[in-house]
Design a protein around this motif. Structure first.
Motif, PDB file in Angstrom:
ATOM      1  N   THR A  84      12.191  19.467  58.375  1.00  0.00           N
ATOM      2  CA  THR A  84      12.625  18.459  57.413  1.00  0.00           C
ATOM      3  C   THR A  84      13.685  19.075  56.520  1.00  0.00           C
ATOM      4  OG1 THR A  84      10.471  17.366  57.432  1.00  0.00           O
ATOM      5  CG2 THR A  84      11.908  16.931  55.554  1.00  0.00           C
ATOM      6  N   ALA A  85      14.844  18.423  56.435  1.00  0.00           N
ATOM      7  CA  ALA A  85      15.959  18.988  55.675  1.00  0.00           C
ATOM      8  C   ALA A  85      16.777  17.881  55.034  1.00  0.00           C
ATOM      9  CB  ALA A  85      16.845  19.826  56.586  1.00  0.00           C
ATOM     10  N   ASP A  86      17.372  18.203  53.886  1.00  0.00           N
ATOM     11  CA  ASP A  86      18.314  17.261  53.267  1.00  0.00           C
ATOM     12  C   ASP A  86      19.740  17.793  53.326  1.00  0.00           C
ATOM     13  OD1 ASP A  86      18.361  19.237  51.313  1.00  0.00           O
ATOM     14  OD2 ASP A  86      17.133  18.099  49.889  1.00  0.00           O
ATOM     15  N   ALA A  87      19.926  18.931  54.013  1.00  0.00           N
ATOM     16  CA  ALA A  87      21.262  19.498  54.181  1.00  0.00           C
ATOM     17  C   ALA A  87      21.256  20.465  55.366  1.00  0.00           C
ATOM     18  CB  ALA A  87      21.712  20.225  52.917  1.00  0.00           C
ATOM     19  N   VAL A  88      22.428  20.666  55.941  1.00  0.00           N
ATOM     20  CA  VAL A  88      22.614  21.636  57.026  1.00  0.00           C
ATOM     21  C   VAL A  88      23.806  22.505  56.671  1.00  0.00           C
ATOM     22  CG1 VAL A  88      23.382  21.909  59.414  1.00  0.00           C
ATOM     23  CG2 VAL A  88      21.555  20.312  58.875  1.00  0.00           C
ATOM     24  N   ARG A  89      23.669  23.803  56.926  1.00  0.00           N
ATOM     25  CA  ARG A  89      24.759  24.731  56.618  1.00  0.00           C
ATOM     26  C   ARG A  89      25.078  25.595  57.836  1.00  0.00           C
ATOM     27  NH1 ARG A  89      24.257  28.680  51.441  1.00  0.00           N
ATOM     28  NH2 ARG A  89      22.636  29.663  52.717  1.00  0.00           N
ATOM     29  N   ILE A  90      26.375  25.779  58.090  1.00  0.00           N
ATOM     30  CA  ILE A  90      26.844  26.719  59.103  1.00  0.00           C
ATOM     31  C   ILE A  90      27.309  27.978  58.387  1.00  0.00           C
ATOM     32  CG2 ILE A  90      28.508  27.153  60.949  1.00  0.00           C
ATOM     33  CD1 ILE A  90      26.464  24.973  61.610  1.00  0.00           C
TER      34      ILE A  90
END
Length: 296
Positions: A270-276
């Motif tokens: 469960t996430a509210d953001a994704v980062r590379i």
């Protein structure tokens, strides 16, 4: 004689150097393009559009407006100057009001048109009109909120993006990694992000998903064309991180990539953001070059 021999030798060195030289950075793609064709001899100038409608979401970064390919085709018997006028319903605005070019018979002219949507615009249907002296082509423009946008399962589409830096030599907005266009044809012209810190790592780009969602897959697209392949200009190593309430966890890692895209599957979180988190690129002139990030 000695002077002539020296001059010839210098010319040989310059020719060899020019043949071996390769640009350190891929150039931008021209905003206006022409291509030849066969004229029907009708004398008509026909407006054309790259799609039958435009979806323009509200609340997106102004650096990444809605866009559409527009143009005109000459079926004249002789070369002539061709004019296309562009009109759009207010309060929307277009990046150009006129497209003008010298066109031989059968030639087609194409250009990218950007459509700006003020934040106070009401949802609904608007119209883009492309006019030549012979015809008018009307293209509907649908203005919707992000929550009503058909994202095809890609929860990152058109969501807010932040990056650690942005190269200033061309148009490399971070928001373009979530604009729905994974291709490299618009590189340095608004389609793709390039960081500003050559050979300095890590670089980061983060996408806010709007709310907590369950995700299990991230697809990353890097710069990749026949002339500028990912094996030389693309991203090689990176981590995929999922965030919730500002806390990040690494859910996938990619190492040694030489392709134009890479898919990362992982156990659902469960996430509210994704980062590379970019760690290395291919080639000596290392930058982070990303054209799209899709999250599912």
């Amino acid at each position: 004689m000695r002077l002539l021999t020296a001059a010839l030798a210098a010319a040989t060195v310059l020719t060899a150097t020019a043949a071996a030289w390769q640009p350190t950075e891929p150039p931008s793609v021209p905003s206006v393009r022409t291509k030849p064709g066969t004229s029907k001899g009708t004398g008509r100038l026909t407006p054309i559009a790259g799609s039958d409608r435009v979806v323009a979401p509200l609340g997106v970064d102004p650096a990444c407006p809605a866009k559409i390919e527009i143009g005109m085709r000459s079926d004249a018997k002789t070369p002539s100057y061709a004019n296309l006028s562009v009109e759009i319903d207010q309060p929307l605005s277009a990046s150009r009001t006129m497209l003008t070019s010298y066109l031989p018979p059968g030639y087609e002219l194409g250009a990218k048109l950007l459509i700006a949507v003020p934040p106070t615009t009401s949802e609904g249907s608007y119209a883009l009109r492309l006019k030549t002296p012979d015809r008018t082509l009307s293209v509907p423009v649908q203005v919707v909120t992000l929550d009503k946008l058909d994202n095809g399962g890609n929860v990152a589409l058109r969501r807010p993006v932040t990056a650690s830096s942005q190269h200033t030599n061309a148009n490399y907005p971070p928001c373009s990694v979530a604009d729905g266009d994974p291709g490299s044809n618009g590189w340095a012209g608004g389609n793709g992000w390039n960081d500003a810190t050559a050979r300095s790592w890590p670089d980061t780009v983060a996408i806010a998903l709007g709310s907590a969602r369950q995700i299990s897959r991230v697809d990353l697209f890097t710069l990749h064309t026949e002339r500028y392949p990912a094996s030389i200009y693309g991203l090689r190593d990176w981590d995929v991180q999922a965030g919730l309430n500002g806390q990040w966890q690494t859910v996938a890692q990619v190492r040694g990539n030489t392709a134009g895209s890479a898919r990362s599957d992982f156990a659902a979180v469960t996430a509210d953001a994704v980062r590379i988190v970019a760690l290395a690129s291919n080639g000596a002139n290392d930058y982070t070059r990303i054209t799209e990030v899709e999250v599912r």
